[in-house]
Design a protein around this motif. Structure first.
Motif, PDB file in Angstrom:
ATOM      1  N   ASP A 227      18.670 -52.083  14.015  1.00  0.00           N
ATOM      2  CA  ASP A 227      20.498 -52.313  14.715  1.00  0.00           C
ATOM      3  C   ASP A 227      20.783 -53.010  15.507  1.00  0.00           C
ATOM      4  OD1 ASP A 227      21.261 -50.981  11.673  1.00  0.00           O
ATOM      5  OD2 ASP A 227      21.581 -48.765  12.880  1.00  0.00           O
ATOM      6  N   THR A 228      20.285 -51.979  16.723  1.00  0.00           N
ATOM      7  CA  THR A 228      19.876 -52.557  17.968  1.00  0.00           C
ATOM      8  C   THR A 228      19.464 -54.693  17.889  1.00  0.00           C
ATOM      9  OG1 THR A 228      19.749 -51.130  19.607  1.00  0.00           O
ATOM     10  CG2 THR A 228      19.331 -52.886  20.215  1.00  0.00           C
TER      11      THR A 228
ATOM     12  N   ARG B  51      20.295 -56.696  15.457  1.00  0.00           N
ATOM     13  CA  ARG B  51      21.065 -57.321  15.511  1.00  0.00           C
ATOM     14  C   ARG B  51      22.901 -57.580  16.244  1.00  0.00           C
ATOM     15  NH1 ARG B  51      20.282 -53.698  10.876  1.00  0.00           N
ATOM     16  NH2 ARG B  51      18.680 -55.165   9.792  1.00  0.00           N
ATOM     17  N   ARG B  52      22.627 -56.475  16.854  1.00  0.00           N
ATOM     18  CA  ARG B  52      23.740 -56.343  17.352  1.00  0.00           C
ATOM     19  C   ARG B  52      23.765 -57.064  18.327  1.00  0.00           C
ATOM     20  NH1 ARG B  52      23.958 -51.078  17.167  1.00  0.00           N
ATOM     21  NH2 ARG B  52      22.529 -50.157  19.277  1.00  0.00           N
ATOM     22  N   TRP B  53      22.613 -57.435  19.349  1.00  0.00           N
ATOM     23  CA  TRP B  53      22.654 -58.487  20.076  1.00  0.00           C
ATOM     24  C   TRP B  53      22.491 -60.624  19.806  1.00  0.00           C
ATOM     25  CZ3 TRP B  53      17.333 -56.189  22.010  1.00  0.00           C
ATOM     26  CH2 TRP B  53      18.071 -54.841  23.166  1.00  0.00           C
TER      27      TRP B  53
ATOM     28  N   ASP C  33      24.188 -60.790  16.629  1.00  0.00           N
ATOM     29  CA  ASP C  33      25.509 -60.336  16.359  1.00  0.00           C
ATOM     30  C   ASP C  33      26.673 -60.869  17.253  1.00  0.00           C
ATOM     31  OD1 ASP C  33      24.972 -60.195  13.457  1.00  0.00           O
ATOM     32  OD2 ASP C  33      25.846 -58.755  13.422  1.00  0.00           O
ATOM     33  N   ALA C  34      25.950 -60.675  18.625  1.00  0.00           N
ATOM     34  CA  ALA C  34      27.094 -61.051  19.882  1.00  0.00           C
ATOM     35  C   ALA C  34      26.136 -62.503  20.043  1.00  0.00           C
ATOM     36  CB  ALA C  34      26.383 -59.830  20.647  1.00  0.00           C
TER      37      ALA C  34
ATOM     38  N   GLU D 159      20.663 -53.848  25.647  1.00  0.00           N
ATOM     39  CA  GLU D 159      22.018 -52.355  25.722  1.00  0.00           C
ATOM     40  C   GLU D 159      21.076 -50.655  26.136  1.00  0.00           C
ATOM     41  OE1 GLU D 159      23.965 -52.451  22.032  1.00  0.00           O
ATOM     42  OE2 GLU D 159      24.528 -54.747  22.791  1.00  0.00           O
TER      43      GLU D 159
END
Length: 130
Positions: free
Chosen positions: A18-19, A21-23, A25-26, A59
């Motif tokens: 998830d982390t 993926r967030r990186w 996506d950002a 993060e």
């Protein structure tokens, strides 16, 4: 050049999928899609990003264990001399540097962006392909 899925990248960075993926996506790490639509990260891009994360650019605080003294990661630098070589691996938040023969690096075909595992025993670090 080798590419990595989000899950593989997460394991190499020592974070949750998830982390990672967030990186992605950002836009913190570039991705592209393969023919089946799966997101992939180029090895060189992941190597550069792993250095940033290892230097505290992530993060979250990554939790990582050195089970059996094995540090799976990604090769971030290879410096070849006439006889010796220096290989750097980023394994989650851990940066490992190993000095070995140039011949060993060439036989393993080590280059930036490849997965590799640094195995530590006493004062020696053994590197093998993941």
């Amino acid at each position: 050049m080798q590419s990595y899925t989000i899950g593989q990248a997460a394991r190499l960075l020592g974070v949750s999928p998830d982390t990672a993926r967030r990186w992605a996506d950002a836009g913190r790490v570039a991705t592209h899609r393969d023919e089946s639509g799966k997101r992939l990260i180029e090895g060189r891009d992941l190597a550069a990003f792993s250095i940033e994360v290892g230097q505290g650019g992530g993060e979250e605080e990554a939790s990582y264990t050195s089970a059996r003294n094995a540090f799976p990661g990604i090769v971030t630098a290879v410096k070849l001399g006439d006889v010796a070589a220096q290989v750097e691996i980023q394994a989650g938040p851990h940066r490992l540097v190993s000095l070995l023969t140039r011949e060993a690096v060439e036989e393993l075909g080590l280059e930036v962006g490849m997965r590799a595992t640094a195995r530590v025993k006493s004062t020696n670090v053994h590197i093998d392909l993941a």
